[in-house]
Design an enzyme around this catalytic site. Structure first.
Site, PDB file in Angstrom:
ATOM      1  N   GLY A  82       0.251   1.835  35.588  1.00 46.47           N
ATOM      2  CA  GLY A  82       1.565   2.008  34.959  1.00 46.47           C
ATOM      3  C   GLY A  82       2.660   1.464  35.868  1.00 46.47           C
ATOM      4  CG  HIS A  83       3.517   3.450  39.514  1.00 41.28           C
ATOM      5  ND1 HIS A  83       2.451   4.300  39.661  1.00 41.28           N
ATOM      6  CD2 HIS A  83       4.614   4.241  39.402  1.00 41.28           C
ATOM      7  CE1 HIS A  83       2.882   5.551  39.657  1.00 41.28           C
ATOM      8  NE2 HIS A  83       4.181   5.545  39.497  1.00 41.28           N
ATOM      9  NE  ARG A 101       3.236  16.474  37.721  1.00 39.86           N
ATOM     10  CZ  ARG A 101       4.439  15.919  37.824  1.00 39.86           C
ATOM     11  NH1 ARG A 101       4.688  14.806  37.171  1.00 39.86           N
ATOM     12  NH2 ARG A 101       5.367  16.458  38.570  1.00 39.86           N
ATOM     13  CD  GLN A 121      12.684   8.966  35.558  1.00 40.46           C
ATOM     14  OE1 GLN A 121      12.581   9.929  36.281  1.00 40.46           O
ATOM     15  NE2 GLN A 121      11.840   7.952  35.613  1.00 40.46           N
ATOM     16  CB  ILE A 169       0.327   1.276  31.318  1.00 38.76           C
ATOM     17  CG1 ILE A 169       1.376   0.183  31.545  1.00 38.76           C
ATOM     18  CG2 ILE A 169      -1.086   0.741  31.502  1.00 38.76           C
ATOM     19  CD1 ILE A 169       1.293  -0.998  30.594  1.00 38.76           C
ATOM     20  CG  MET A 218       8.406  10.279  42.390  1.00 34.56           C
ATOM     21  SD  MET A 218       8.654  12.017  42.082  1.00 34.56           S
ATOM     22  CE  MET A 218       7.440  12.311  40.812  1.00 34.56           C
ATOM     23  N   GLY A 219       5.155   7.104  44.187  1.00 39.52           N
ATOM     24  CA  GLY A 219       3.885   6.753  44.828  1.00 39.52           C
ATOM     25  C   GLY A 219       2.686   7.193  44.018  1.00 39.52           C
TER      26      GLY A 219
HETATM   27  P1  AMP Z   1       6.675   8.115  38.939  1.00 41.52           P
HETATM   28  O1  AMP Z   1       6.027   7.573  40.174  1.00 41.52           O
HETATM   29  O2  AMP Z   1       5.775   8.950  38.096  1.00 41.52           O
HETATM   30  O3  AMP Z   1       8.019   8.742  39.213  1.00 41.52           O
HETATM   31  O4  AMP Z   1       6.985   6.853  38.041  1.00 41.52           O
HETATM   32  C1  AMP Z   1       7.737   5.767  38.532  1.00 41.52           C
HETATM   33  C2  AMP Z   1       8.076   4.855  37.386  1.00 41.52           C
HETATM   34  O5  AMP Z   1       6.868   4.407  36.771  1.00 41.52           O
HETATM   35  C3  AMP Z   1       8.880   5.579  36.298  1.00 41.52           C
HETATM   36  O6  AMP Z   1       9.875   4.694  35.800  1.00 41.52           O
HETATM   37  C4  AMP Z   1       7.833   5.879  35.261  1.00 41.52           C
HETATM   38  O7  AMP Z   1       8.349   5.966  33.950  1.00 41.52           O
HETATM   39  C5  AMP Z   1       6.926   4.681  35.393  1.00 41.52           C
HETATM   40  N1  AMP Z   1       5.590   4.997  34.877  1.00 41.52           N
HETATM   41  C6  AMP Z   1       4.785   6.024  35.252  1.00 41.52           C
HETATM   42  N2  AMP Z   1       3.666   6.034  34.501  1.00 41.52           N
HETATM   43  C7  AMP Z   1       3.767   5.010  33.635  1.00 41.52           C
HETATM   44  C8  AMP Z   1       2.940   4.502  32.584  1.00 41.52           C
HETATM   45  N3  AMP Z   1       1.766   5.063  32.266  1.00 41.52           N
HETATM   46  N4  AMP Z   1       3.378   3.425  31.893  1.00 41.52           N
HETATM   47  C9  AMP Z   1       4.572   2.845  32.188  1.00 41.52           C
HETATM   48  N5  AMP Z   1       5.398   3.278  33.157  1.00 41.52           N
HETATM   49  C10 AMP Z   1       5.004   4.342  33.874  1.00 41.52           C
END
Ligand code: AMP
Length: 253
Positions: free
Chosen positions: A30-31, A181, A147, A170, A24-25
């Site tokens: 983590g991404h 967030r 998820q 991460i 979601m950008g």
């Molecule tokens: P989001 O943009 O929050 O929808 O996350 C996109 C992808 O990145 C999803 O598969 C999340 O689980 C993963 N993601 C988000 N935060 C982390 C993190 N801290 N460590 C590992 N993966 C993450």
């Protein structure tokens, strides 16, 4: 790197392994870990950047979600992404859109119970992304453990021809799981939020609730569930910001 703003602009090759990282950008490390994991295991790496309105019941949360495509493009390029797919909401949900994927089973508790319709939105957008990008592999983060379990269930139940790979969570050095967030937390709230990784470190639901209570946090839930293996999962508001995190109870410590 190509930035495609519509399905028509996505000119993906027919040969080689296409990898997809849905996001979601507001990209962070983590991404980036997902991109780094994916990069050696595909020929064309696609990252989608789409704040999916269908998975937000809370319109204020949706409105507050950071949208920073220029910064995202730079981070994605640094981590070897070939194509960013950043469609508009109208592109993904044109007028007349009326078909939904409604996952049951593992989608029903935890986030599913506290965010009605959330996994309907996630499942629908992921199936659409799989159909548009046609990846052989897609990477998801353990940070969103339910998820992962929901996506694996959909792939199994609907015979989707995509291999789901999972990347561990991460964290910042102080233990807080990286999340788009987190940027909304004040310094005081950020300190309070550290009770979440401390709670998970107990690896016990009752002890975790105590740790959160001591920090003045009333969680949405603290539960052990089978999310791709037994997992202690927490969701809690810190101020106005809802955070989720989890720890696997088998394997790693
Ligand atoms: P989001 O943009 O929050 O929808 O996350 C996109 C992808 O990145 C999803 O598969 C999340 O689980 C993963 N993601 C988000 N935060 C982390 C993190 N801290 N460590 C590992 N993966 C993450």
């Amino acid at each position: 790197m190509i930035v495609a703003r519509s399905i028509g602009e996505l000119a993906l090759p027919r040969h080689g392994v296409i990898g997809l990282v849905p996001t979601m950008g507001a990209l962070h490390e983590g991404h980036a870990a997902l991109f780094d994991a994916a990069r050696p295991d595909c020929d064309v790496l696609v990252a989608s950047v789409f704040v999916n309105p269908a998975q937000f019941a809370d319109t204020a949360d949706l409105a507050a979600y950071p949208q920073v495509l220029d910064a995202d493009t730079a981070i994605a390029e640094e981590h070897g992404v070939d194509v960013i797919f950043a469609p508009s909401a109208a592109e993904m949900y044109p007028q007349g859109f009326a078909t939904w994927v409604v996952p049951e089973g593992i989608a029903e508790g935890l986030e599913g119970a506290h965010r009605p319709g959330h996994f309907r939105g996630v499942a629908t957008v992921c199936l659409k992304l799989f159909n548009v990008v046609r990846p052989q592999r897609a990477w998801f983060g353990r940070k969103d453990a339910q998820q992962v379990a929901v996506i694996k269930q959909i792939v199994r139940d609907l015979n989707l021809d995509v291999e789901i790979r999972v990347v561990e969570t991460i964290r910042d050095p102080d233990g807080l799981a990286l999340s788009s967030r987190n940027a909304r937390l004040s310094p005081g709230e950020r300190a309070q939020a550290l009770a979440i990784p401390r709670a998970l470190a107990t690896r016990d639901a009752a002890d975790a609730r105590d740790v959160l209570a001591e920090a003045g946090i009333t969680p949405d839930y603290v539960e052990v569930a089978d999310l791709d293996g037994p997992t202690l999962a927490v969701a809690a508001y810190v101020g106005d910001t809802r955070l989720i995190d989890n720890v696997r109870l088998e394997g790693d410590s």
